[in-house]
Design a protein around this motif. Structure first.
Motif, mmCIF file in Angstrom:
data_model
loop_
_atom_site.group_PDB
_atom_site.id
_atom_site.type_symbol
_atom_site.label_atom_id
_atom_site.label_comp_id
_atom_site.label_asym_id
_atom_site.label_seq_id
_atom_site.Cartn_x
_atom_site.Cartn_y
_atom_site.Cartn_z
ATOM 1 N N PHE A 139 0.828 -1.205 0.000
ATOM 2 C CA PHE A 139 0.000 0.000 0.000
ATOM 3 C C PHE A 139 0.863 1.257 0.000
ATOM 4 O O PHE A 139 0.607 2.208 -0.761
ATOM 5 C CB PHE A 139 -0.920 0.004 1.222
ATOM 6 N N CYS A 140 1.885 1.278 0.846
ATOM 7 C CA CYS A 140 2.761 2.451 0.919
ATOM 8 C C CYS A 140 3.552 2.635 -0.376
ATOM 9 O O CYS A 140 3.789 3.777 -0.801
ATOM 10 C CB CYS A 140 3.717 2.311 2.104
ATOM 11 N N ALA A 141 3.949 1.523 -0.992
ATOM 12 C CA ALA A 141 4.662 1.612 -2.266
ATOM 13 C C ALA A 141 3.786 2.268 -3.326
ATOM 14 O O ALA A 141 4.239 3.150 -4.077
ATOM 15 C CB ALA A 141 5.095 0.222 -2.727
ATOM 16 N N CYS A 142 2.513 1.854 -3.386
ATOM 17 C CA CYS A 142 1.570 2.444 -4.352
ATOM 18 C C CYS A 142 1.317 3.912 -4.028
ATOM 19 O O CYS A 142 1.272 4.763 -4.935
ATOM 20 C CB CYS A 142 0.252 1.674 -4.339
ATOM 21 N N LEU A 143 1.155 4.212 -2.747
ATOM 22 C CA LEU A 143 0.861 5.585 -2.329
ATOM 23 C C LEU A 143 2.023 6.521 -2.672
ATOM 24 O O LEU A 143 1.813 7.605 -3.237
ATOM 25 C CB LEU A 143 0.578 5.626 -0.830
ATOM 26 N N VAL A 144 3.237 6.095 -2.348
ATOM 27 C CA VAL A 144 4.418 6.924 -2.631
ATOM 28 C C VAL A 144 4.584 7.120 -4.135
ATOM 29 O O VAL A 144 4.861 8.233 -4.605
ATOM 30 C CB VAL A 144 5.683 6.288 -2.020
ATOM 31 N N SER A 145 4.410 6.051 -4.895
ATOM 32 C CA SER A 145 4.531 6.163 -6.349
ATOM 33 C C SER A 145 3.514 7.143 -6.917
ATOM 34 O O SER A 145 3.850 7.991 -7.750
ATOM 35 C CB SER A 145 4.332 4.790 -7.000
#
Length: 227
Positions: A184-190
């Motif tokens: 989730f954090c990877a998607c959010l940061v991207s």
């Protein structure tokens, strides 16, 4: 075997239909940028990479150099290297007659079906993958053909907002895979950094946002594994 064929066709059917606007956009854009009907269709038959095709068409129409074309399309398609690495352990012992076609059909859509730990294990699962990937290949080329025909007789289709299909498909592929906090954090940061890079008109914003997202996910996953 019939069950594997039927399931492969049915599972991929929604994505085969969802990619219709994208394929039409790709075919019509090629025609409107000076490609012949044969050249436009051959691009889908041989390249079979939607986002890379769209960018390549634009670059070629603008007279970009070959090195710019190669580097740009390589960056856009680099994710497929990660897809290959992700399924490597499941495919490494398979004969070339299986590995070759599956490598060609390994699009974002087929990779979305590859997360099961038994994916590509056994003949039926390999047949399932080939049927699913092959049906998407046929659909992509059919929709490209529609776009080629439409591009010759209709006004500029790029103004109809068909490119939204690209974002919609990727959202549909990504959301089911968001199963834990690191992802989730990877998607959010991207997503957030990509919006920022677009706002400041950073040329390599897509690549930078992807790298930042992956790095965030990797660090969080590593911490989670240690705890």
């Amino acid at each position: 075997m019939n069950i594997a064929i039927k399931k492969g066709l049915l599972d991929m059917l929604p994505l085969n239909l969802a990619v219709l606007p994208w394929g039409i956009l790709c075919g019509s854009l090629a025609i409107q940028n000076g490609f012949s009907a044969l050249e436009a269709q051959l691009m889908s038959l041989l390249v079979f990479a939607g986002s890379a095709q769209l960018v390549a068409i634009e670059l070629m129409a603008k007279g970009a150099s070959m090195i710019t074309l190669v580097i740009t399309t390589f960056i856009i398609s680099a994710r497929h290297l990660l897809y290959g690495l992700a399924i490597r352990n499941n495919m490494i012992d398979k004969p070339l007659k299986w590995r070759g076609p599956i490598a060609f059909f390994l699009t974002d859509e087929l990779f979305a079906f590859s997360h099961h730990h038994r994916a590509y294990q056994g003949k039926l699962r390999l047949i399932y993958a080939l049927v699913a990937g092959g049906s998407f290949y046929l659909a992509w080329n059919l929709w490209t053909l529609f776009g080629i025909v439409a591009g010759q007789f209709l006004p500029d289709l790029t103004n109809l907002g068909l490119d939204f299909a690209i974002a919609a498909i990727f959202i549909a592929l990504v959301v089911p895979g968001v199963s834990n906090l690191p992802v989730f954090c990877a998607c959010l940061v991207s997503g957030v950094t990509m919006l920022y890079f677009k706002w400041i008109e950073f040329e390599f914003g897509l690549v930078a946002a992807a790298l930042l997202g992956m790095s965030t996910g990797y660090v969080l996953q590593a911490k989670e594994d240690k705890s």
